[in-house]
Design a protein around this motif. Sequence first.
Motif, PDB file in Angstrom:
ATOM      1  N   PRO A   1       0.795  -1.241   0.000  1.00  0.00           N
ATOM      2  CA  PRO A   1       0.000   0.000   0.000  1.00  0.00           C
ATOM      3  C   PRO A   1       0.827   1.291   0.000  1.00  0.00           C
ATOM      4  O   PRO A   1       0.275   2.362  -0.178  1.00  0.00           O
ATOM      5  CB  PRO A   1      -0.818  -0.086   1.292  1.00  0.00           C
ATOM      6  N   SER A   2       2.136   1.200   0.220  1.00  0.00           N
ATOM      7  CA  SER A   2       2.987   2.396   0.195  1.00  0.00           C
ATOM      8  C   SER A   2       4.438   1.949   0.244  1.00  0.00           C
ATOM      9  O   SER A   2       4.730   0.787   0.546  1.00  0.00           O
ATOM     10  CB  SER A   2       2.699   3.312   1.398  1.00  0.00           C
TER      11      SER A   2
ATOM     12  N   ARG B   1       5.211   0.840   3.755  1.00  0.00           N
ATOM     13  CA  ARG B   1       4.791  -0.531   4.068  1.00  0.00           C
ATOM     14  C   ARG B   1       5.710  -1.544   3.389  1.00  0.00           C
ATOM     15  O   ARG B   1       5.939  -2.628   3.921  1.00  0.00           O
ATOM     16  CB  ARG B   1       3.348  -0.763   3.614  1.00  0.00           C
TER      17      ARG B   1
ATOM     18  N   PRO C   1      -0.341   7.941  -5.223  1.00  0.00           N
ATOM     19  CA  PRO C   1      -0.134   7.439  -3.867  1.00  0.00           C
ATOM     20  C   PRO C   1      -0.842   6.094  -3.718  1.00  0.00           C
ATOM     21  O   PRO C   1      -1.664   5.729  -4.555  1.00  0.00           O
ATOM     22  CB  PRO C   1      -0.810   8.495  -2.993  1.00  0.00           C
ATOM     23  N   GLY C   2      -0.494   5.362  -2.680  1.00  0.00           N
ATOM     24  CA  GLY C   2      -1.186   4.100  -2.406  1.00  0.00           C
ATOM     25  C   GLY C   2      -0.521   2.875  -2.988  1.00  0.00           C
ATOM     26  O   GLY C   2      -1.087   1.791  -2.934  1.00  0.00           O
TER      27      GLY C   2
ATOM     28  N   GLY D   1      -4.681  -7.620   2.082  1.00  0.00           N
ATOM     29  CA  GLY D   1      -5.710  -6.622   1.788  1.00  0.00           C
ATOM     30  C   GLY D   1      -6.007  -6.522   0.313  1.00  0.00           C
ATOM     31  O   GLY D   1      -5.169  -6.831  -0.536  1.00  0.00           O
ATOM     32  N   PHE D   2      -7.226  -6.067   0.020  1.00  0.00           N
ATOM     33  CA  PHE D   2      -7.701  -5.899  -1.343  1.00  0.00           C
ATOM     34  C   PHE D   2      -6.719  -5.024  -2.135  1.00  0.00           C
ATOM     35  O   PHE D   2      -6.363  -3.937  -1.696  1.00  0.00           O
ATOM     36  CB  PHE D   2      -9.082  -5.236  -1.287  1.00  0.00           C
TER      37      PHE D   2
ATOM     38  N   ASN E   1      -5.124  -2.387  -4.518  1.00  0.00           N
ATOM     39  CA  ASN E   1      -5.551  -1.105  -5.061  1.00  0.00           C
ATOM     40  C   ASN E   1      -5.198  -1.090  -6.544  1.00  0.00           C
ATOM     41  O   ASN E   1      -4.254  -0.447  -6.986  1.00  0.00           O
ATOM     42  CB  ASN E   1      -4.835   0.013  -4.310  1.00  0.00           C
TER      43      ASN E   1
ATOM     44  N   MET F   1     -11.967  12.554  -8.847  1.00  0.00           N
ATOM     45  CA  MET F   1     -11.166  13.127  -9.930  1.00  0.00           C
ATOM     46  C   MET F   1     -10.567  14.456  -9.477  1.00  0.00           C
ATOM     47  O   MET F   1      -9.387  14.719  -9.667  1.00  0.00           O
ATOM     48  CB  MET F   1     -12.043  13.376 -11.172  1.00  0.00           C
TER      49      MET F   1
ATOM     50  N   LEU G   1      -7.676  13.986  -7.192  1.00  0.00           N
ATOM     51  CA  LEU G   1      -6.417  13.593  -7.836  1.00  0.00           C
ATOM     52  C   LEU G   1      -5.627  14.843  -8.219  1.00  0.00           C
ATOM     53  O   LEU G   1      -4.399  14.871  -8.142  1.00  0.00           O
ATOM     54  CB  LEU G   1      -6.684  12.748  -9.091  1.00  0.00           C
TER      55      LEU G   1
ATOM     56  N   PRO H   1      -4.739   1.600   4.703  1.00  0.00           N
ATOM     57  CA  PRO H   1      -4.694   1.300   3.262  1.00  0.00           C
ATOM     58  C   PRO H   1      -5.782   0.329   2.779  1.00  0.00           C
ATOM     59  O   PRO H   1      -5.934   0.146   1.586  1.00  0.00           O
ATOM     60  CB  PRO H   1      -3.310   0.667   3.067  1.00  0.00           C
ATOM     61  N   SER H   2      -6.500  -0.305   3.673  1.00  0.00           N
ATOM     62  CA  SER H   2      -7.579  -1.212   3.262  1.00  0.00           C
ATOM     63  C   SER H   2      -8.367  -1.612   4.499  1.00  0.00           C
ATOM     64  O   SER H   2      -7.919  -1.394   5.637  1.00  0.00           O
ATOM     65  CB  SER H   2      -7.022  -2.474   2.593  1.00  0.00           C
TER      66      SER H   2
ATOM     67  N   THR I   1      -8.856  -4.644   5.371  1.00  0.00           N
ATOM     68  CA  THR I   1      -8.055  -5.712   5.976  1.00  0.00           C
ATOM     69  C   THR I   1      -7.002  -5.149   6.923  1.00  0.00           C
ATOM     70  O   THR I   1      -6.828  -5.628   8.044  1.00  0.00           O
ATOM     71  CB  THR I   1      -7.388  -6.538   4.860  1.00  0.00           C
ATOM     72  N   ARG I   2      -6.317  -4.091   6.470  1.00  0.00           N
ATOM     73  CA  ARG I   2      -5.295  -3.478   7.335  1.00  0.00           C
ATOM     74  C   ARG I   2      -5.936  -2.824   8.552  1.00  0.00           C
ATOM     75  O   ARG I   2      -5.328  -2.798   9.630  1.00  0.00           O
ATOM     76  CB  ARG I   2      -4.484  -2.448   6.552  1.00  0.00           C
TER      77      ARG I   2
ATOM     78  N   HIS J   1     -14.116   0.352  -0.436  1.00  0.00           N
ATOM     79  CA  HIS J   1     -14.597  -0.215  -1.702  1.00  0.00           C
ATOM     80  C   HIS J   1     -15.847  -1.055  -1.488  1.00  0.00           C
ATOM     81  O   HIS J   1     -16.577  -1.322  -2.427  1.00  0.00           O
ATOM     82  CB  HIS J   1     -13.480  -0.967  -2.443  1.00  0.00           C
TER      83      HIS J   1
ATOM     84  N   PRO K   1     -10.800   1.526  -4.019  1.00  0.00           N
ATOM     85  CA  PRO K   1      -9.917   0.646  -3.260  1.00  0.00           C
ATOM     86  C   PRO K   1      -8.808   1.487  -2.625  1.00  0.00           C
ATOM     87  O   PRO K   1      -8.618   2.643  -2.989  1.00  0.00           O
ATOM     88  CB  PRO K   1      -9.340  -0.283  -4.329  1.00  0.00           C
ATOM     89  N   GLY K   2      -8.122   0.906  -1.663  1.00  0.00           N
ATOM     90  CA  GLY K   2      -6.977   1.602  -1.071  1.00  0.00           C
ATOM     91  C   GLY K   2      -7.300   2.389   0.185  1.00  0.00           C
ATOM     92  O   GLY K   2      -6.437   3.098   0.692  1.00  0.00           O
TER      93      GLY K   2
ATOM     94  N   ALA L   1      -1.361   4.253  11.410  1.00  0.00           N
ATOM     95  CA  ALA L   1      -1.363   3.754  10.030  1.00  0.00           C
ATOM     96  C   ALA L   1      -0.192   4.411   9.314  1.00  0.00           C
ATOM     97  O   ALA L   1      -0.285   5.534   8.834  1.00  0.00           O
ATOM     98  CB  ALA L   1      -2.680   4.075   9.323  1.00  0.00           C
TER      99      ALA L   1
ATOM    100  N   PHE M   1       2.697   7.158   3.573  1.00  0.00           N
ATOM    101  CA  PHE M   1       2.125   8.325   2.898  1.00  0.00           C
ATOM    102  C   PHE M   1       0.629   8.103   2.677  1.00  0.00           C
ATOM    103  O   PHE M   1       0.220   7.088   2.126  1.00  0.00           O
ATOM    104  CB  PHE M   1       2.844   8.490   1.551  1.00  0.00           C
TER     105      PHE M   1
ATOM    106  N   ASN N   1      -2.969   8.006   1.183  1.00  0.00           N
ATOM    107  CA  ASN N   1      -3.523   7.961  -0.177  1.00  0.00           C
ATOM    108  C   ASN N   1      -4.672   8.961  -0.238  1.00  0.00           C
ATOM    109  O   ASN N   1      -5.850   8.603  -0.246  1.00  0.00           O
ATOM    110  CB  ASN N   1      -4.006   6.547  -0.468  1.00  0.00           C
TER     111      ASN N   1
ATOM    112  N   PRO O   1      -6.060  11.220  -2.442  1.00  0.00           N
ATOM    113  CA  PRO O   1      -7.159  11.238  -3.410  1.00  0.00           C
ATOM    114  C   PRO O   1      -8.200  10.155  -3.105  1.00  0.00           C
ATOM    115  O   PRO O   1      -9.407  10.405  -3.156  1.00  0.00           O
ATOM    116  CB  PRO O   1      -6.453  10.979  -4.745  1.00  0.00           C
TER     117      PRO O   1
END
Lengths: 442, 442
Positions: free
Chosen positions: A47-48, A51, A182-183, A211-212, A214, B1, B4, B47-48, B50-51, B176, B182-183, B209, B212, B214, B216
């Motif tokens: 994820p980064s 990580r 990022p991500g 994890g899912f 990205n 968008m 981003l 990041p997810s 799961t995390r 998600h 995702p992410g 956590a 960097f 994420n 966006p």
Amino acid sequence: MASLDEGWADPARLYKEGRRARLLLDAAREAAAEAVGCRPDELVFTPSGTRAVHSGIAGALAGRRRTGRHLIVSAVEHSSVLHAADAHEADGGTVTQVAVDRVGAVDAREFAEALRPGTALACLQSANHEVGTVQPVAEVAEACRAAGVPLLVDAAQSLGWGPVGGGWSLLAASAHKWGGPPGVGLLAVRKGVRFAPQGPRDERESGRAAGFENLPAIVAAAASLRAVRAEAAEEAVRLRELTERIRARVPRLVPDVEVVGDPERRLPGIVTFSCLYVDGETLLHELDRADFSVSSGSSCTSSTLTPSHVLKAMGVLSEGNVRLSLPPGTREEDVERFLAALPGVVAGVREKLGAPVSAGEVLTREGDEALVVDALGRRCPIPVIELAKVIGDVPVGGTVRVLSDDEAARLDIPAWCAMRGQEYVGEEPAERGTAYLVRRVS
Amino acid sequence: MASLDEGWADPARLYKEGRRARLLLDAAREAAAEAVGCRPDELVFTPSGTRAVHSGIAGALAGRRRTGRHLIVSAVEHSSVLHAADAHEADGGTVTQVAVDRVGAVDAREFAEALRPGTALACLQSANHEVGTVQPVAEVAEACRAAGVPLLVDAAQSLGWGPVGGGWSLLAASAHKWGGPPGVGLLAVRKGVRFAPQGPRDERESGRAAGFENLPAIVAAAASLRAVRAEAAEEAVRLRELTERIRARVPRLVPDVEVVGDPERRLPGIVTFSCLYVDGETLLHELDRADFSVSSGSSCTSSTLTPSHVLKAMGVLSEGNVRLSLPPGTREEDVERFLAALPGVVAGVREKLGAPVSAGEVLTREGDEALVVDALGRRCPIPVIELAKVIGDVPVGGTVRVLSDDEAARLDIPAWCAMRGQEYVGEEPAERGTAYLVRRVS
């Protein structure tokens, strides 16, 4: 954008959107592996970059736990590496920090000397993130190979410019550092390297990044790496010329500036310098007002900036520190505009800072030979400004004792002495704070 | 968008792009916290999902290590929770899995009985990800509160529909899952809950956590949560009617189907059923050809599908399992098209599967009272198909012994007996595989 539309599904699913996601993921992995210089099955997406570093270090240390629990890092690694080293130490492991020279580079021989029978892992960045100095990775990798110790290379700063040469065992990188999204981080682990992923696992990314995925960001990361690489050679030459221009002209345009980092073995787009008698945060804000977004490794004035462990390890001035990162595509006219603006900005900050301290802070005059400056409670760069003001008041051979409780003084007073050709005698505890002793030489 | 373009910078930086990124991050945190029902400073982005679960469980367990190392989870938690529980067990902790009933719900009293003086943490999902059953979180939270044990709620499936009621202590979710990008995961830790983040830390996201942000994706996650919540009430009614239609009509349209999960206390958009004498993967592929993207909890036919621990814990049929997820906006005509296509698809798969096994596999006829079916080496659903073929050949009171080395048989033969009103006597080790004993009742 396309991968946001095409790559939303779970690549572990069997329906067509899932299969398409799997194809995109596989293609991204192949492209990234090619850019890294490894096999696709050696590379996972994390994820980064942080990580990737954390997982890589933890997995490599655990994989070689039977060998020992000794970890080697350079003193100027990214904080993610140092945090992982801290965690290892807190968990009972041992860590050796290899020092750097004044330009920020480790000495390959010194690094090799830190290797010992119980060394589980060594970590070295490909290039420094604050001053751009390139590290002797190939030599260090060779020494590690000879000792049978895996080397993890944090390639975050350099992967956009080219693959990391030399026989590294693990490599970590971060997509947003090469202009990707990022991500997304990368972790490559060479076949044959003992690796035991730590923490809860799942079936994704070979059990090395839970994890899912990205996927849209992963696809964009791989595409952007390919794109920056296509122009890397040409852009490196162009940016190197621009940063060279900054390195050469800033000391001529602004008095009392130290340009830091290796003048030759360096990244194309990073240039860092420190300005005496200036606090980094004010300088940063003034440059921001002039439309320049820069970073600083200073800890002056307020708690919002933390002192740079990199500048500290190099033993260079941290006050008034400015880090310029020129991303690919930076225009020459913006560099010229910066060079035109900088002298006025620095002069303005110095003038402002000079004013509140114009009343002498000299408290005790111990004969002619020694002066005591009480800068207690004053933040960087005030202690150095006070020192500079009074050094002429003692005869050559006489000393100035600066009392300070600002951590930055420990770095900046010796750095000022080196820049000014004065002798830094040393420090000693004082009733409050620390006393820094400087002898006037010229 | 927009994020981003606007949110690419590092929110830890002081220049204007960094400050703008910080504002976006703060605003996203406030919006997400409002949707979760917590304070902004109680919530971090991971990041997810799961995390979020992994960090939440590890941090809560470490924070209460002095109390004890006992962890309670339900048997039907998401794999991320069960993986974290496995890691805890591997690290010397103890884990209690609370069973579920045939619709997949835990009994709050039974859950409460698992609490003991050394319990550090309890975990319960808000609703099940495979069958949609809603868990009695408020009652379990009350029992945990009374026992002084923090409850972590995995709200991944339900957060888009509304906040989780009841006095939870920690909450995890995944963007998600509510239609966000995702992410991004969420981890909320209520003030006052003892929490010690594990692994290397950095200064981001309150040290919970690393890496960097994420940004966006975080901004898009918060915006999408707000957007789905705005239509959640209305959309829940509409989707609930559509899934109710599927639940009611599938058993009428297709013979030998078991609809699973709680018919009332359930998520609006998930419906799951299992079809006897069908393998899940073939069914999934046939539905995919008809343009329906469904999942399956079957492990039939190939290794590409893993058996569902949820169906196993519920004790329901796993063969021919189909999970339909209706995202917000699913059109009624697509549901009707599915209901029109399903009978033909299932019939086709059954016909294909029936053919190769039409030659009787009955090997030994031990008098009239007992039959032995050798289904060794045959994957699900063949063992059940063979059983169904011969049950009529023994008299009422007689038994059929099915030899199988397919793990799915352990679940599906008892489930078939329950559906068919036959008596499942039990299993015993055989020379190869396992013998499953069934007595003909009707």
